[in-house]
Design an enzyme around this catalytic site. Structure first.
Site, mmCIF file in Angstrom:
data_model
loop_
_atom_site.group_PDB
_atom_site.id
_atom_site.type_symbol
_atom_site.label_atom_id
_atom_site.label_comp_id
_atom_site.label_asym_id
_atom_site.label_seq_id
_atom_site.Cartn_x
_atom_site.Cartn_y
_atom_site.Cartn_z
ATOM 1 N N HIS A 1 -9.988 -3.717 9.421
ATOM 2 C CA HIS A 1 -9.692 -3.479 8.035
ATOM 3 C C HIS A 1 -9.921 -4.849 7.352
ATOM 4 O O HIS A 1 -10.161 -4.630 6.100
ATOM 5 C CB HIS A 1 -8.165 -3.032 7.689
ATOM 6 C CG HIS A 1 -8.076 -1.519 7.786
ATOM 7 N ND1 HIS A 1 -8.745 -0.801 6.905
ATOM 8 C CD2 HIS A 1 -7.017 -1.023 8.371
ATOM 9 C CE1 HIS A 1 -8.172 0.520 7.345
ATOM 10 N NE2 HIS A 1 -7.184 0.434 7.962
ATOM 11 N N GLU B 1 -9.777 4.115 6.078
ATOM 12 C CA GLU B 1 -8.978 4.451 7.343
ATOM 13 C C GLU B 1 -9.854 5.325 8.294
ATOM 14 O O GLU B 1 -9.724 5.085 9.537
ATOM 15 C CB GLU B 1 -7.785 5.526 6.860
ATOM 16 C CG GLU B 1 -6.807 4.839 6.028
ATOM 17 C CD GLU B 1 -6.180 3.599 6.528
ATOM 18 O OE1 GLU B 1 -6.378 3.385 7.854
ATOM 19 O OE2 GLU B 1 -5.310 2.902 5.759
ATOM 20 N N HIS C 1 -7.477 -1.494 14.965
ATOM 21 C CA HIS C 1 -7.641 -0.731 13.706
ATOM 22 C C HIS C 1 -7.390 -1.737 12.643
ATOM 23 O O HIS C 1 -8.107 -1.769 11.442
ATOM 24 C CB HIS C 1 -6.722 0.203 13.785
ATOM 25 C CG HIS C 1 -6.633 1.209 12.465
ATOM 26 N ND1 HIS C 1 -7.182 2.365 12.518
ATOM 27 C CD2 HIS C 1 -6.134 0.893 11.313
ATOM 28 C CE1 HIS C 1 -6.847 2.898 11.216
ATOM 29 N NE2 HIS C 1 -6.307 2.043 10.663
ATOM 30 N N GLU C 2 -6.429 -2.405 12.609
ATOM 31 C CA GLU C 2 -5.689 -3.401 11.563
ATOM 32 C C GLU C 2 -6.807 -4.521 11.440
ATOM 33 O O GLU C 2 -7.440 -4.968 10.042
ATOM 34 C CB GLU C 2 -4.567 -3.995 11.809
ATOM 35 C CG GLU C 2 -3.270 -3.069 11.965
ATOM 36 C CD GLU C 2 -3.426 -1.753 10.755
ATOM 37 O OE1 GLU C 2 -3.716 -2.083 9.677
ATOM 38 O OE2 GLU C 2 -3.244 -0.606 11.141
ATOM 39 N N MET D 1 0.013 -2.739 8.880
ATOM 40 C CA MET D 1 -0.458 -2.697 7.448
ATOM 41 C C MET D 1 -1.394 -4.164 7.611
ATOM 42 O O MET D 1 -0.978 -4.840 7.969
ATOM 43 C CB MET D 1 0.572 -2.804 6.433
ATOM 44 C CG MET D 1 -0.166 -3.200 4.964
ATOM 45 S SD MET D 1 -1.200 -1.730 4.550
ATOM 46 C CE MET D 1 -2.381 -2.604 3.469
ATOM 47 N N GLU E 1 0.728 -1.389 -0.123
ATOM 48 C CA GLU E 1 -0.103 -0.010 0.141
ATOM 49 C C GLU E 1 0.875 1.268 -0.103
ATOM 50 O O GLU E 1 1.972 1.193 0.613
ATOM 51 C CB GLU E 1 -0.839 0.041 1.425
ATOM 52 C CG GLU E 1 -1.917 1.111 1.022
ATOM 53 C CD GLU E 1 -2.920 1.090 2.311
ATOM 54 O OE1 GLU E 1 -4.065 1.307 2.120
ATOM 55 O OE2 GLU E 1 -2.289 0.911 3.470
#
Length: 869
Positions: free
Chosen positions: A315, A334, A311-312, A277, A142
């Site tokens: 995703h 995000e 957070h990851e 990531m 990314e």
């Protein structure tokens, strides 16, 4: 395949006609990729077969490719010529016979590349093992660096399936997005690890890691969770594994969609440009954001690791399962993952009360950047590759999160999450525009989310709501807010739907919406506070008497923590823009000496420190006077809570003690600095328990501030030799706090020594340097004298370059300093970091105005109140 509702044309209309994208004459369906890292010369070899479906009759196929050498190319088993376009980062394969619409085709490529050290594409990461330098190979695709690992259709909407095979030494661990299908030995020393085929996904989520790795496994979830790290550090991954299991269970239930992959691996990477990531099924992290020793960590680090993991993992649904159509929808990924990490942390760790921290952390980051003229809309049309990395900022993450928080408050959290679940189910494995999310939320809530949110996402900036009291009426007026305080008429055309959230003694009235320039309502009989709990994305300006009344209400406990934090933050922002004097902020908080919430104190002390920083190049008497004010302000609570820790301390108690101690040491509190000096001396002599983890950063910083060359060597040795990443980072940041010229020369000399300070960590001592005027000047000299090697080490394709420019320039407060920055960069190609430079210059402009405007009233206030010598 991209599926839209009827409103998807609204998103499509944002697409610039001159966007640099690949032709849509063919569509990739499947990549069969075999890749081998060669550590002896830091290269890799690869072979791939890409299955395409032909969309329209064509005699060429164009892929993204950068820094790749192709040895062989065949289309349907026939060798074809190819041509690179370095500027466009593409390679085009030409053939004599046309491919016809509806047909399928196979493109075979054999290629080589470099295992670079720029932390992008397929790269190498180094670490020390008993003094020996070792390497692992890893990926960071990314946003647009998959093309550095293998030629591909490197666009989010070009989803395909991937079958990945890794050739490596048999003793090394090989990981990829999916679980292992089979391992085949190749002779005595090599093996090929073949992974099961992935679901359909975007190229930026492809990942593979090869190295000497160990793992700890957590089986508290439906599929195995493994946390990988280099040898002897894997046990530090136990906590992250536990958090991952709890988080996946939570998201399974909330989204009503089970995590779809057969395993989850999380890997600590020694060299990593970002924090983490979300690669599908193989999430990679900075070591410090994954591995912790819970017995010897501080509360802030534990919370940071928790939120990064959450957070990851958010995703895996929002971004991986359902993906934005192109990078101008980055905020969809995000902003949502950021909001979801707060939401999950609040549910799973209710004693942390994270929504209180949200106002001082996330919301203020969003409003601070968005108050600069150099800000950008959340949905920003992206045309070129160099623009993409620059939107990975507080607008996409924090303002995106803040708007989702606002929507969730408006609709209700459960309704909001239900709408998100509908959105995910409707577009599972597909690509979307922002309007698709608004449609789903509108459907479940019965409210017109599209109309309201389009105004917020497609325009730059946010409003300032001015509250005037006229007889028995309240008049609310909105205008754009800029930190520089110089809004032009053409910049103030947008009228936002502002949810006023009026708090009175009777409760909160959520029904009043300011969607015009100005509205008038009856004035409540008791106290009034706008933007209750600060779920709205705007600033509020009150009349002087109201500020005083709200300060009293805060001291009397009539306002929530969120209200108190937001009040302080709004006052600070209005000071910066010149709408109120800095003394108004001081008067607001001076009665809050009995405040007991650490989030409120963090905000108060941070905002006072920001006022002090404006005068960093002015007379020392102002700094000394503000320090005296701070010591007087914190004295009652500091005496009550102290800085001794016990196992019985709650999370909030640990945070409160660390906040007070840091402020006391920074402001010159006699007993606190003596404790810091003695604790550091004992630590250096071998007593590692002499410094509590919550006080470590403050004590290291103080040691450097007053230290000599011997202290420098001691801190540098801690950084080089400590087994704890947390300790090393604290020592590295403290190196920037030295103020003696000869030591500062040594500090900046380290910045480009990648064998000492990893490229990923170059900004850490820079943060310390910007804390004092000697460091700020030294940092600027270093940047100007070393620009070429900096630019080579961290090219503009790496978002870190923009961060370095911001750190090295934004602390200036004088016109001549700003002009020196402008002159230097006027002769440079700023492509790739121009937005960061513009933000820094905006910030400096605001400080210049504020310093001129506030120096006299602040000096007078300090004198009148007995804080000046």
């Amino acid at each position: 395949m991209c599926r839209h509702t009827n409103n998807s044309t609204d998103g499509a209309s944002l697409v610039p006609s001159d966007r640099e994208v690949l032709p849509n004459n063919v569509k990739p369906l499947h990549y069969d990729l075999t890749i081998e890292p060669i550590f002896e010369n830091f290269t890799f070899t690869g072979e791939e077969t890409v299955d395409f479906h032909v969309i329209e009759r064509t005699d060429y196929i164009t892929l993204n490719s950068l820094e790749i050498e192709i040895q062989e190319a065949k289309l349907n088993d026939v060798t074809v010529p190819y041509e690179f376009d370095v500027a466009k980062q593409t390679v085009t394969f030409k053939f004599d016979d046309h491919l016809v619409e509806g047909a399928d085709a196979k493109l075979y490529l054999k290629f080589t590349g470099t295992l670079n050290e720029n932390m992008c594409g397929f790269y190498r990461s180094s670490y020390k093992d008993n003094g020996v330098t070792k390497y692992l190979a890893t990926t960071q695709m990314e946003a647009t660096d998959c093309r550095k690992a293998f030629p591909c259709y490197d666009q989010p909407a070009a989803k395909a399936k991937f079958t990945i095979n890794i050739v490596t030494q048999k003793e090394l661990t090989a990981l990829s997005n999916m679980d292992v299908r089979e391992t085949t030995l190749l002779g005595d020393d090599k093996k090929v690890v073949s992974f099961n085929t992935t679901p359909i996904m975007s190229t930026y989520l492809v990942a593979f890691v090869v190295g000497e790795l160990k793992y700890v496994e957590n089986n508290d979830y439906r599929v195995p969770i493994k946390v990988y790290a280099t040898a002897d550090t894997e046990n530090l991954g136990v906590y992250a594994g536990e958090i991952a299991a709890k988080t996946l269970k939570f998201f399974d239930k909330k989204f009503d969609i089970e995590y779809p992959l057969p395993k989850l691996d999380m890997v600590a990477i020694p060299d990593f440009a970002a924090g983490a990531m979300e690669n599908y099924g193989l999430v990679t992290y900075r070591t410090v954001d994954l591995l912790i020793d819970t017995a010897n960590t501080n509360a802030a680090t534990q919370q940071r690791v928790t939120e990064v993991v959450m957070h990851e993992l958010a995703h895996q649904w929002f971004g991986n399962l359902v993906t934005m159509e192109f990078w101008d929808g980055l905020w969809l990924n995000e902003g949502f993952a950021t909001w979801m990490s707060w939401y999950a942390a609040d549910a799973l760790f209710p004693d942390w009360k994270v929504w209180e921290s949200y106002v001082s952390d996330n919301l203020q980051q969003a409003l601070s950047l968005d108050s600069l003229r150099a800000s950008h809309p959340i949905e920003v049309p992206v045309k070129r590759v160099d623009q993409i990395s620059q939107i990975f900022d507080a607008i996409s993450y924090s303002k995106g999160c803040a708007l989702l928080k606002m929507v969730s408050k408006w609709l209700g959290e459960e309704v909001f999450v239900s709408g998100v679940s509908l959105y995910l189910k409707r577009f599972k494995w597909g690509n979307t525009y922002t309007s698709d999310l608004w449609d789903a939320l509108s459907e479940v809530s019965g409210k017109d989310v599209n109309t309201v949110m389009n105004i917020w996402t497609k325009n730059v900036g946010h409003p300032l709501v001015k509250v005037e009291e006229v007889d028995d009426k309240l008049v609310f007026t909105q205008n754009r807010f800029l930190t520089t305080g110089d809004v032009k008429p053409e910049e103030d055309q947008i009228l936002y739907p502002v949810f006023l959230g009026i708090r009175t003694s009777e409760g909160i009235d959520e029904t009043v919406v300011l969607s015009e320039r100005s509205i008038t309502i009856p004035k409540p009989a008791n106290f009034v506070k706008i933007n209750a709990d600060h779920s709205g994305v705007y600033r509020t300006a009150y009349e002087p008497a109201r500020w005083t009344q709200l300060g009293e209400a805060g001291a009397e406990g009539k306002l929530t923590v969120e209200d108190r934090v937001g009040l302080v933050s709004d006052a600070s922002a209005l000071v910066s823009s010149g709408l109120i004097e800095a003394t108004a902020l001081f008067n607001l908080v001076r009665t809050w000496t009995e405040e007991s919430n650490y989030v409120v104190w963090e905000s108060i002390l941070a905002k006072i420190a920001s006022v002090k920083s404006i005068f960093i190049f002015d007379d020392e008497s102002i700094k000394e006077g503000i320090d005296a004010f701070v010591l007087d302000l914190i004295a009652p609570k500091l005496k009550e809570v102290g800085w001794e820790f016990s196992d019985k301390d709650s999370f909030s108690s640990q945070k409160l003690k660390s906040v007070f101690f840091a402020s006391a040491v920074s402001s010159g509190h006699k007993e606190a600095v003596e404790f810091a000096a003695n604790a550091f001396e004992a630590y250096i002599k071998g007593d590692k328990k002499a410094i509590n983890p919550n006080l470590r950063a403050s004590i290291f910083n103080y040691a450097a501030k007053v230290g000599d060359e011997n202290t420098f060597e001691q801190l540098l040795d801690i950084y080089k030799t400590s087994e704890s990443v947390e300790v090393r980072i604290s020592a590295l940041r403290a190196l920037g706090r030295f103020n003696k010229p000869e030591i500062l020369d040594k500090v900046v000399a380290l910045l480009l020594q990648t064998d000492v300070i990893k490229q990923q960590d170059i900004y850490i001592p820079m943060q310390g340097l910007r804390a004092h005027k000697e460091g700020i000047n030294k940092l600027w000299s270093w940047l100007t004298e070393n620009w070429d090697p900096i630019y080579e080490l961290i090219p503009p394709s790496n978002s870190m370059l923009g961060s370095i420019v911001i750190i090295a320039t934004s602390s200036y407060t004088k016109q001549e300093q700003k002009e020196a920055v402008e002159k230097f960069f006027a002769e440079k190609d700023t492509k790739g970091y121009d937005q960061g430079l513009a933000k820094a210059l905006d910030s400096v402009s605001a400080k210049i105005k504020s310093a001129k405007r506030d120096i006299a009233p602040i000096s007078n206030w300090l004198s009148v109140n007995g804080y000046s010598k």
